[in-house]
Design an enzyme around this catalytic site. Structure first.
Site, mmCIF file in Angstrom:
data_model
loop_
_atom_site.group_PDB
_atom_site.id
_atom_site.type_symbol
_atom_site.label_atom_id
_atom_site.label_comp_id
_atom_site.label_asym_id
_atom_site.label_seq_id
_atom_site.Cartn_x
_atom_site.Cartn_y
_atom_site.Cartn_z
ATOM 1 N N TRP A 152 -40.495 114.741 -69.314
ATOM 2 C CA TRP A 152 -40.653 113.531 -70.114
ATOM 3 C C TRP A 152 -41.403 112.408 -69.400
ATOM 4 O O TRP A 152 -41.699 111.398 -69.997
ATOM 5 C CB TRP A 152 -39.264 113.013 -70.524
ATOM 6 N N ASN A 153 -41.660 112.542 -68.105
ATOM 7 C CA ASN A 153 -42.237 111.379 -67.404
ATOM 8 C C ASN A 153 -43.714 111.162 -67.721
ATOM 9 O O ASN A 153 -44.185 110.034 -67.800
ATOM 10 C CB ASN A 153 -41.989 111.457 -65.894
ATOM 11 N N LYS A 176 -42.513 124.447 -74.249
ATOM 12 C CA LYS A 176 -41.242 123.772 -74.532
ATOM 13 C C LYS A 176 -41.435 122.372 -73.983
ATOM 14 O O LYS A 176 -41.312 122.119 -72.793
ATOM 15 C CB LYS A 176 -40.086 124.490 -73.836
ATOM 16 N N PRO A 178 -40.857 118.057 -73.887
ATOM 17 C CA PRO A 178 -39.616 117.278 -73.735
ATOM 18 C C PRO A 178 -39.084 116.731 -75.060
ATOM 19 O O PRO A 178 -39.835 116.129 -75.836
ATOM 20 C CB PRO A 178 -40.023 116.138 -72.799
ATOM 21 N N GLU A 179 -37.799 116.919 -75.278
ATOM 22 C CA GLU A 179 -37.154 116.431 -76.506
ATOM 23 C C GLU A 179 -37.149 114.905 -76.545
ATOM 24 O O GLU A 179 -37.132 114.304 -77.609
ATOM 25 C CB GLU A 179 -35.699 116.937 -76.571
ATOM 26 N N GLU A 251 -43.659 123.256 -60.241
ATOM 27 C CA GLU A 251 -44.051 121.923 -59.773
ATOM 28 C C GLU A 251 -42.795 121.075 -59.812
ATOM 29 O O GLU A 251 -42.368 120.643 -60.879
ATOM 30 C CB GLU A 251 -45.171 121.381 -60.675
ATOM 31 N N LEU A 252 -42.181 120.857 -58.638
ATOM 32 C CA LEU A 252 -40.817 120.303 -58.603
ATOM 33 C C LEU A 252 -40.787 118.914 -57.982
ATOM 34 O O LEU A 252 -41.800 118.229 -57.936
ATOM 35 C CB LEU A 252 -39.909 121.300 -57.879
ATOM 36 N N CYS A 285 -43.350 112.410 -59.732
ATOM 37 C CA CYS A 285 -42.965 113.313 -58.638
ATOM 38 C C CYS A 285 -43.679 112.955 -57.337
ATOM 39 O O CYS A 285 -43.169 113.244 -56.261
ATOM 40 C CB CYS A 285 -43.209 114.769 -59.023
HETATM 41 P P1 NAD Z 1 -33.028 117.608 -65.344
HETATM 42 O O1 NAD Z 1 -33.059 118.239 -64.013
HETATM 43 O O2 NAD Z 1 -31.927 117.960 -66.272
HETATM 44 O O3 NAD Z 1 -34.385 117.899 -66.154
HETATM 45 C C1 NAD Z 1 -35.653 117.824 -65.600
HETATM 46 C C2 NAD Z 1 -36.607 118.496 -66.604
HETATM 47 O O4 NAD Z 1 -36.292 119.877 -66.692
HETATM 48 C C3 NAD Z 1 -36.473 117.979 -68.024
HETATM 49 O O5 NAD Z 1 -37.743 117.964 -68.605
HETATM 50 C C4 NAD Z 1 -35.592 118.991 -68.727
HETATM 51 O O6 NAD Z 1 -35.889 119.119 -70.097
HETATM 52 C C5 NAD Z 1 -35.944 120.261 -68.015
HETATM 53 N N1 NAD Z 1 -34.837 121.196 -67.919
HETATM 54 C C6 NAD Z 1 -33.578 120.944 -67.509
HETATM 55 N N2 NAD Z 1 -32.852 122.075 -67.481
HETATM 56 C C7 NAD Z 1 -33.670 123.065 -67.906
HETATM 57 C C8 NAD Z 1 -33.514 124.479 -68.080
HETATM 58 N N3 NAD Z 1 -32.353 125.095 -67.798
HETATM 59 N N4 NAD Z 1 -34.567 125.179 -68.537
HETATM 60 C C9 NAD Z 1 -35.757 124.581 -68.799
HETATM 61 N N5 NAD Z 1 -35.964 123.269 -68.638
HETATM 62 C C10 NAD Z 1 -34.947 122.518 -68.185
HETATM 63 O O7 NAD Z 1 -32.977 116.094 -65.096
HETATM 64 P P2 NAD Z 1 -33.529 114.787 -65.795
HETATM 65 O O8 NAD Z 1 -32.406 113.820 -65.876
HETATM 66 O O9 NAD Z 1 -34.320 115.020 -67.028
HETATM 67 O O10 NAD Z 1 -34.495 114.323 -64.657
HETATM 68 C C11 NAD Z 1 -33.878 114.074 -63.406
HETATM 69 C C12 NAD Z 1 -34.634 114.619 -62.280
HETATM 70 O O11 NAD Z 1 -35.595 115.591 -62.637
HETATM 71 C C13 NAD Z 1 -35.422 113.520 -61.627
HETATM 72 O O12 NAD Z 1 -34.612 112.844 -60.720
HETATM 73 C C14 NAD Z 1 -36.522 114.255 -60.965
HETATM 74 O O13 NAD Z 1 -36.086 114.681 -59.713
HETATM 75 C C15 NAD Z 1 -36.732 115.472 -61.808
HETATM 76 N N6 NAD Z 1 -37.947 115.404 -62.643
HETATM 77 C C16 NAD Z 1 -39.104 115.732 -62.038
HETATM 78 C C17 NAD Z 1 -40.280 115.671 -62.765
HETATM 79 C C18 NAD Z 1 -41.577 116.010 -62.103
HETATM 80 O O14 NAD Z 1 -42.608 115.523 -62.534
HETATM 81 N N7 NAD Z 1 -41.585 116.888 -61.095
HETATM 82 C C19 NAD Z 1 -40.266 115.246 -64.081
HETATM 83 C C20 NAD Z 1 -39.045 114.932 -64.684
HETATM 84 C C21 NAD Z 1 -37.871 115.018 -63.943
#
Ligand code: NAD
Length: 478
Positions: A152-153, A176, A178-179, A251-252, A285
């Site tokens: 979602w970012n 898939k 972001p919702e 890409e984490l 990230c």
């Molecule tokens: P989260 O870890 O639940 O989700 C991160 C992303 O992964 C979201 O887009 C979510 O839809 C997806 N996701 C979660 N569980 C999944 C699964 N089992 N299968 C497929 N997709 C899944 O956490 P959050 O609250 O949305 O974000 C928190 C942390 O996630 C942040 O602190 C950051 O570290 C990380 N994040 C990183 C990026 C990046 O650009 N690398 C982007 C968004 C979030």
């Protein structure tokens, strides 16, 4: 009225509601109001998307790279034309200031153009044979239907890299998206459709992320996974991909160090890195997080950085003159408050900010912490918010020890006037991307990816195309 649309699934060439009618509310993070709904895919919808992706792959791989590129460039043109309207949707659902949303959308068009051109240059090899009359060649072929998971970012930017690489190489793809921010990626997909993409080549689904990934990744139709998101989720999905022998790009998260030495152009370091820190409210990230500033310039750096943080105008992304919008969802503020409290409890200093602003909208103060010990959570976990930690270092040895301390290795930044220091950092900083004395990351033509817990594979440059291709070898006796 917000004028924000409901978002449907896109399956087999048509926009559809979920087969069971389920939806998920979408919230404006600047007002906390529900502004729309997004369709929640059922298992039946996923089956339909998979079936379409298999057929779409057969169709699309047969289209010559030259024609795929032409269609993609047309989509890029549509994205540019529609950027003002798409940016507005992005700001409403994600929160970032309108100018940043517009810039992200325009940059997305550049990504499409670059991949379209690059995939026309996926050359195989002719390898000299040991035996007369034998020809040995390699063929580069699309890996197959891709399942992509995007966060979602950056609603456009995260999706467009995966879409473009897949489409350019002849793969079909189910995204898939972001919702929380569904409308902007849906408009991105619409640009490809309006450019003439055949049915089934792209699918767009939303729902419960874990349910969708558990269903798509093991499915025999899917040949490759690409995920952008947190390290914890990435490790889980990479294990699932491994169990089913699927190619994967991950890409984490990151925890970027910024090393600023006494011989640096301090003004340049502050102006580039402070703006970079608070861009997208730090939910990036590659956001700079651990500032490691050499003793001789540390006071000046801190004073100038805090001046910048004080001047950041926080507000709704649609309002004029806003530099930083709200956090994108209700999870970030409590996480940040906990990390800041922990840092202070362990002896760190809260120099500026540190709290949520108001009680409507997920607004957070641009924050500066100083002298935070390495044991603090914020020195080890990605804050993913507008918080900078500014610590002192004695010199390059210190900087490298701290920069390389974590298992993350995504982006790193450095400012120095010494070519010897720069050379040492080039050799020794353990990060997928290092930018010295300027800000030079994330262009379509350069690699974008991490090491260690930041994942594997790259989403930019030529290697990003290779990730969507199989190399096959043919040896023929004439
Ligand atoms: P989260 O870890 O639940 O989700 C991160 C992303 O992964 C979201 O887009 C979510 O839809 C997806 N996701 C979660 N569980 C999944 C699964 N089992 N299968 C497929 N997709 C899944 O956490 P959050 O609250 O949305 O974000 C928190 C942390 O996630 C942040 O602190 C950051 O570290 C990380 N994040 C990183 C990026 C990046 O650009 N690398 C982007 C968004 C979030």
């Amino acid at each position: 009225m917000t004028d924000y649309p409901d978002t449907l699934l896109f399956i087999d060439g048509e926009w559809r509601a979920a087969s069971d009618g389920r939806t998920i509310p979408v919230v404006d993070p600047g007002t906390e109001e529900v502004i729309g709904q997004v369709a929640h895919a059922s298992t039946g919808d996923l089956d339909a998307a998979l079936d379409a992706a298999a057929r779409g792959f057969a169709t699309w791989r047969a289209v010559p790279a030259f024609d795929r590129a032409k269609l993609m460039r047309k989509a890029a043109g549509l994205l540019r034309d529609r950027a003002p309207a798409i940016a507005r949707l992005m700001t409403l659902e994600q929160g970032k200031p309108l100018a940043q949303a517009q810039a992200e959308t325009m940059a997305g068009a550049d990504v499409i153009d670059w991949f379209a051109e690059e995939a026309r240059r996926t050359y195989g090899q002719t390898i000299p044979a040991r035996t007369p009359g034998v020809t040995q060649i390699t063929l580069k072929q699309p890996v197959g239907p891709v399942a992509a998971f995007t966060p979602w970012n950056f609603p456009i930017n995260q999706a467009v890299r995966k879409l473009s690489a897949a489409l350019a190489t002849g793969c079909s793809i189910i995204v898939k998206a972001p919702e929380e921010t569904p409308a902007a990626p849906a408009e991105l997909v619409r640009c490809f459709i309006d450019a003439g993409l055949p049915a089934g080549v792209v699918g767009l689904v939303f729902g419960v992320p874990a349910e969708i990934s558990e269903y798509l990744i093991p499915h025999p139709v899917i040949a490759k996974i690409s995920f952008t998101g947190s390290t914890a989720v990435g490790k889980h999905l990479a294990a699932l991909a491994g169990a089913h022998m699927k190619r994967a790009t991950m890409e984490l998260g990151g925890h970027a160090p910024v090393m600023v030495f006494d011989d640096a152009d301090v003004q340049q370091a502050v102006s580039l890195m402070s703006a970079h820190k608070y861009r997208n409210a730090g939910q990036v990230c590659v956001s700079p997080t651990r500032f490691l500033v050499q003793d001789g310039i540390a006071d000046r750096f801190m004073a100038d950085f805090v001046d910048y943080a004080r001047a950041v105008k926080v507000g709704h992304g649609l309002d004029d003159g806003v530099d930083m919008g709200p956090l994108a969802n209700d999870r970030r503020a409590p996480a940040l408050e906990r990390m800041i409290e922990d840092a202070v409890a362990r002896g760190g200093r809260l120099v500026h900010g540190g709290r949520r602003i108001g009680n409507k909208g997920y607004f957070f103060e641009p924050t500066v912490l100083a002298d935070v010990p390495a044991s603090a959570e914020i020195m080890n976990e990605e804050p993913f918010g507008p918080v900078a930690v500014i610590n002192r270092i004695a010199g390059a040895d210190d900087a490298l020890t701290e920069a390389n301390r974590l298992s993350y290795g995504l982006a790193a930044y450095a400012f120095t006037g010494s070519s010897a220091t720069a050379q040492r950092l080039r050799d020794e900083v353990r990060a997928g991307m290092l930018t010295i004395n300027h800000l030079g990351l994330a262009l379509p033509e350069v690699p974008f990816g991490g090491l260690g817990d930041s994942g594997y594979g790259t989403e930019g440059g030529s290697d990003a195309v290779v990730a969507y291709l199989d190399t096959r070898f043919v040896s023929q006796l004439h």
